[in-house]
Design a protein around this motif. Sequence first.
Motif, short mmCIF file in Angstrom:
data_model
loop_
_atom_site.label_atom_id
_atom_site.label_comp_id
_atom_site.label_asym_id
_atom_site.label_seq_id
_atom_site.Cartn_x
_atom_site.Cartn_y
_atom_site.Cartn_z
N THR A 15 0.82 -1.20 0.00
CA THR A 15 0.00 0.00 0.00
C THR A 15 0.86 1.26 0.00
O THR A 15 0.60 2.22 -0.74
N CYS A 16 1.90 1.26 0.81
CA CYS A 16 2.80 2.43 0.86
C CYS A 16 3.51 2.62 -0.48
O CYS A 16 3.64 3.75 -0.97
N VAL A 17 3.96 1.53 -1.09
CA VAL A 17 4.61 1.62 -2.39
C VAL A 17 3.63 2.13 -3.44
O VAL A 17 3.97 2.98 -4.28
N ALA A 18 2.41 1.62 -3.41
CA ALA A 18 1.41 2.02 -4.40
C ALA A 18 1.05 3.50 -4.27
O ALA A 18 0.85 4.19 -5.28
N ILE A 19 0.98 4.01 -3.04
CA ILE A 19 0.70 5.44 -2.87
C ILE A 19 1.81 6.27 -3.50
O ILE A 19 1.56 7.25 -4.21
N GLY A 20 3.07 5.88 -3.25
CA GLY A 20 4.19 6.61 -3.83
C GLY A 20 4.21 6.55 -5.35
O GLY A 20 4.60 7.52 -6.02
N ALA A 21 3.78 5.42 -5.92
CA ALA A 21 3.81 5.27 -7.38
C ALA A 21 2.63 5.92 -8.06
O ALA A 21 2.74 6.41 -9.19
N ARG A 22 1.47 5.93 -7.41
CA ARG A 22 0.24 6.36 -8.09
C ARG A 22 -0.19 7.77 -7.78
O ARG A 22 -0.89 8.39 -8.59
N MET A 23 0.17 8.28 -6.62
CA MET A 23 -0.25 9.65 -6.33
C MET A 23 0.34 10.66 -7.32
O MET A 23 -0.34 11.60 -7.74
N PRO A 24 1.61 10.51 -7.74
CA PRO A 24 2.12 11.43 -8.78
C PRO A 24 1.30 11.39 -10.06
O PRO A 24 1.13 12.42 -10.73
N VAL A 25 0.79 10.22 -10.43
CA VAL A 25 -0.04 10.10 -11.63
C VAL A 25 -1.32 10.91 -11.47
O VAL A 25 -1.77 11.60 -12.39
N ASN A 69 8.85 -9.05 -17.31
CA ASN A 69 9.01 -10.44 -16.89
C ASN A 69 8.36 -10.61 -15.53
O ASN A 69 8.86 -10.08 -14.53
N PRO A 70 7.24 -11.34 -15.43
CA PRO A 70 6.54 -11.42 -14.14
C PRO A 70 7.40 -11.96 -13.01
O PRO A 70 7.27 -11.52 -11.87
N ARG A 71 8.29 -12.89 -13.31
CA ARG A 71 9.09 -13.50 -12.24
C ARG A 71 10.22 -12.60 -11.76
O ARG A 71 10.75 -12.80 -10.67
N ARG A 72 10.61 -11.63 -12.56
CA ARG A 72 11.65 -10.67 -12.17
C ARG A 72 11.18 -9.26 -12.52
O ARG A 72 11.82 -8.54 -13.28
N ALA A 73 10.06 -8.90 -11.95
CA ALA A 73 9.45 -7.61 -12.29
C ALA A 73 10.11 -6.45 -11.57
O ALA A 73 10.02 -5.31 -12.03
N ARG A 74 10.76 -6.70 -10.43
CA ARG A 74 11.28 -5.59 -9.63
C ARG A 74 12.25 -4.69 -10.39
O ARG A 74 12.10 -3.45 -10.35
N GLY A 118 -0.14 -1.74 -13.67
CA GLY A 118 -0.50 -3.14 -13.88
C GLY A 118 0.42 -4.09 -13.14
O GLY A 118 -0.02 -5.12 -12.61
N GLY A 119 1.72 -3.77 -13.10
CA GLY A 119 2.66 -4.62 -12.39
C GLY A 119 2.37 -4.68 -10.90
O GLY A 119 2.41 -5.76 -10.28
N LEU A 120 2.06 -3.54 -10.30
CA LEU A 120 1.74 -3.53 -8.88
C LEU A 120 0.43 -4.26 -8.60
O LEU A 120 0.28 -4.90 -7.55
N ARG A 121 -0.53 -4.18 -9.50
CA ARG A 121 -1.78 -4.91 -9.31
C ARG A 121 -1.53 -6.41 -9.30
O ARG A 121 -2.05 -7.14 -8.45
N ALA A 122 -0.73 -6.89 -10.25
CA ALA A 122 -0.41 -8.32 -10.28
C ALA A 122 0.37 -8.73 -9.03
O ALA A 122 0.16 -9.81 -8.48
N LEU A 123 1.28 -7.88 -8.57
CA LEU A 123 2.05 -8.19 -7.38
C LEU A 123 1.15 -8.28 -6.15
O LEU A 123 1.32 -9.15 -5.30
N LEU A 124 0.17 -7.38 -6.05
CA LEU A 124 -0.75 -7.42 -4.91
C LEU A 124 -1.49 -8.74 -4.83
O LEU A 124 -1.58 -9.35 -3.75
N THR A 125 -2.03 -9.20 -5.95
CA THR A 125 -2.80 -10.44 -5.92
C THR A 125 -1.93 -11.64 -5.58
O THR A 125 -2.42 -12.66 -5.11
#
Length: 410
Positions: A15-25, A69-74, A118-125
Amino acid sequence: MTYRDVASKQVLTWTCVAIGARMPVAMAPLALVFLVRERPGGYPLGAALAAAYVIGEILGAPVLGMRMNPRRARPHLAAGLALGAVGFAGLGAFPGGPPVLLAAFAFLAGAAPAAASGGLRALLTSLVPGHAAAQALSVESMLTSGIWAVSPAAVTGLALGVAPGLPLLLAAALMASSVAGLWLLPEGWQAQERTGGTSGLRVLAGAWPVYVTGAAGLSLLALAELVLPALLEQRGIGVGWSGPLLLGMSATAGVGAFLYGLRTWPGRLATRSVLLLCGMAAALTAVALIPAGPGIAAGLAVAGLLQSGAMLTRNLSLREALPPEALAAAYSVMYAAVGAGYAATGSLAGALLTWTAPSTAILAGVGLTLTLTGVGWWGEIRKAGPVARRGEGEVGSASDRDRVPTVPKS
């Protein structure tokens, strides 16, 4: 299945990472308008910068999203977010720079992190048990609504109360913090093989009516965000009210998403989408024509209430139109499509502001939205078949409960 299944330390970190990534958008379009508002030709230039930002998103989302690459998305996510932070920092540090330089920074800020959503959404699930995926996506939707509710007020207060470039410097700092937070999360997630090659592109292209109506929905958001400050000036209302008015619109969007999921709704998804989009168009037409502040606030509130339902119908339609293995790429295409609608309407409104009143620019944008809505509806009616129609009248069906969509920008 309860929300206890998603209450974990890793989800809190996400959640903290997502706020940092999405609030600028969420901050970017209005922040770009305020950045250059006081320069000669400020409002058209602001709209052009916002368009450059969104064009970056349009190009970056499908290209970068389909290469992840889903397995090495970072590493992919970190590089995109870091470059996005550089773009925001450049905008905030050089508010008086040449328009070409500002447009380049805006393009970079939009394109580089475009695949992060999209990457963060997949990571969350991947952080929650499989049976809790619906609850996880619901948490993401509530978080997104909160971000879009807070961002306009934050941008307006900082830009008018401190300095025009400060909101963009804050966006850079938030996005940079999300890069650091990625190392507290797993490197990637397990995923099915993507649908690739020419056949994969053909599958994705088959859902084009959904993308078109998705673009229509966000084009109305562009009108509300980019033309509202100029409209308030035209009405003799302080531009400082832009933030609170957009905050109210985002708040009612959250209420609309909640109400939409409370019950089943009659009719096909395509029909529901058209009705909701036409309702939004009518509300923004009222915003353009009503001279008083309370009427403008009411029109924006109604538009927000209908917007979330419209986007939910688009996500449901996308999931019904495509096989599961194609959905990851489809989300990137949808993100690009709605960004295209935003950019097209923003560019049209910005061009019209140079020689006509803001209210007229809004009406022209509403006309473009209705055109896109009609094209998308026609395409969906033509492509409808037994599989596409199955279960469309049951929002609360078992299959839908297992696939609750979010209400993205995208």
